[in-house]
Design an enzyme around this catalytic site. Structure first.
Site, short mmCIF file in Angstrom:
data_model
loop_
_atom_site.label_atom_id
_atom_site.label_comp_id
_atom_site.label_asym_id
_atom_site.label_seq_id
_atom_site.Cartn_x
_atom_site.Cartn_y
_atom_site.Cartn_z
CD GLU A 30 42.23 43.22 28.32
OE1 GLU A 30 41.25 42.06 28.78
OE2 GLU A 30 42.45 43.89 29.60
CG HIS B 13 38.35 41.40 37.51
ND1 HIS B 13 38.83 43.08 37.69
CD2 HIS B 13 39.65 41.22 36.46
CE1 HIS B 13 40.62 43.18 36.61
NE2 HIS B 13 40.33 42.18 35.86
CG HIS C 84 44.48 38.43 35.96
ND1 HIS C 84 45.15 40.17 35.50
CD2 HIS C 84 42.94 39.25 35.41
CE1 HIS C 84 44.34 41.05 35.24
NE2 HIS C 84 43.51 40.28 34.87
#
Length: 325
Positions: free
Chosen positions: A193, A12, A10
């Site tokens: 989240e 970005h 994970h």
């Protein structure tokens, strides 16, 4: 901790850009981004929603395939320095060519070519996951899914959704996810989240992902936690990100260990590391000091991560050797 072989699922791509890299690029392009940095040079934001604005401002100076090639090298050098041997990075054609398939292909080629060189030089393997941006809306997600489907293969291996979890419903994006799935792409989606356990349930029901980005607020509903465990859904946990943004008030309050003890498959990632003042080494150090995780647990998490990776079998076998699996 730095030397333990790690897998990150994970990450970005733009969010991993070192602040100095973005400042340098802004100077080259005569763009004033002074408002997004603190005096110490780090990224400045007030909360999660302001963070999204700062993220997009920083990304605004990444304008060409060459810019993304340079970014890719910087990101992989940093990851490799913390023992990461395999990483999956979130990429959005929204930022790489504005959703145009031809332009996206040029960006993807530059990123992949740089990643392959870094693998030779640094020993780190990278694969890509296209993400649509939730707060850009479901209509915008359609061409992004088409870009992903058009370039699906041995390097571009997944599709997901990032952005503001409070905007829209997962079901609104079903067309985009179906398009990607039909092209053979594996599915992950950010949920749990900010939207609570309900957002996790909605994402599971509407989009049928194999993995959840974050997903940690599922802890609010133990029946949901048990469903996640029973279905083998893997959580891409990012504790440092969650604590820095205030999703949980402290490392001790983070539910990653409670989720693991209840049988959920958890992995560890940094999300947007320079934004959240973290590294994979720091994540491991905190998990060790707060929850008592030892090398055996970390090795198990790495194996779980490799099993959950979207890469092909040959790549998985090659990475397994680096884990001693």
């Amino acid at each position: 901790m730095r030397d333990l072989p790690k897998i990150e699922l994970h990450l970005h791509h733009e969010g991993a850009a070192p602040p100095a890299f973005i400042r340098g690029l802004a100077k080259e392009k005569s763009v004033d981004l002074s408002g997004i940095f603190r005096e110490d040079g780090s990224y400045a934001y007030r909360d999660f929603w302001h963070f999204l604005s700062v993220y997009e401002a920083a990304t605004s100076v990444l304008r060409t395939p060459e810019d993304y090639a340079r970014l890719t090298r910087a990101v992989l050098e940093e990851s490799a320095s913390h023992g990461v041997v395999y990483s999956e990075t979130f990429l959005s054609p929204d930022f790489c060519g504005g959703g145009d398939v031809a332009a996206w292909r040029d960006y993807l080629h530059a990123i992949r070519e740089t990643a392959e060189a870094a693998e030779r030089d640094l020993g780190i393997t990278l694969r890509g996951i296209v993400t649509c941006i939730r707060h850009f809306g479901p209509d915008r997600a359609r061409p992004i899914a088409e870009c992903a489907a058009d370039t699906a293969g041995d390097w571009l291996v997944g599709f997901g959704m990032a952005g503001d979890e409070m905007k829209g419903r997962p079901a609104d994006f079903a067309w985009a996810f179906d398009c990607a799935r039909e092209a053979g792409l594996r599915i992950t989606v950010h949920a749990g989240e900010w939207g609570g356990a309900a957002s996790v349930r909605d994402a599971l029901d509407a989009l049928r992902p194999e993995r959840l980005g974050h997903g940690t607020q599922a802890i609010e509903d133990l029946a949901l936690v048990d469903r996640i465990a029973e279905d083998g859904i893997v959580l891409e946990c990012c504790p440092g990100s969650n604590v820095t943004l205030g999703v949980f008030p402290s490392w001790a309050a983070h539910p990653i260990e409670r989720l693991r003890e209840r049988g959920v498959k958890v992995t560890v990632s940094t999300d947007d590391p320079p934004f959240f003042h973290t590294t994979m080494t720091a994540e491991y150090e905190n998990l060790s000091s707060v929850f008592g995780w030892d090398e055996e647990i970390f090795a198990g998490v790495a194996r779980t991560s490799l099993d959950a990776a979207f890469c092909d079998a040959a790549t998985r076998e090659r990475i397994a050797k680096k884990l001693g699996k």
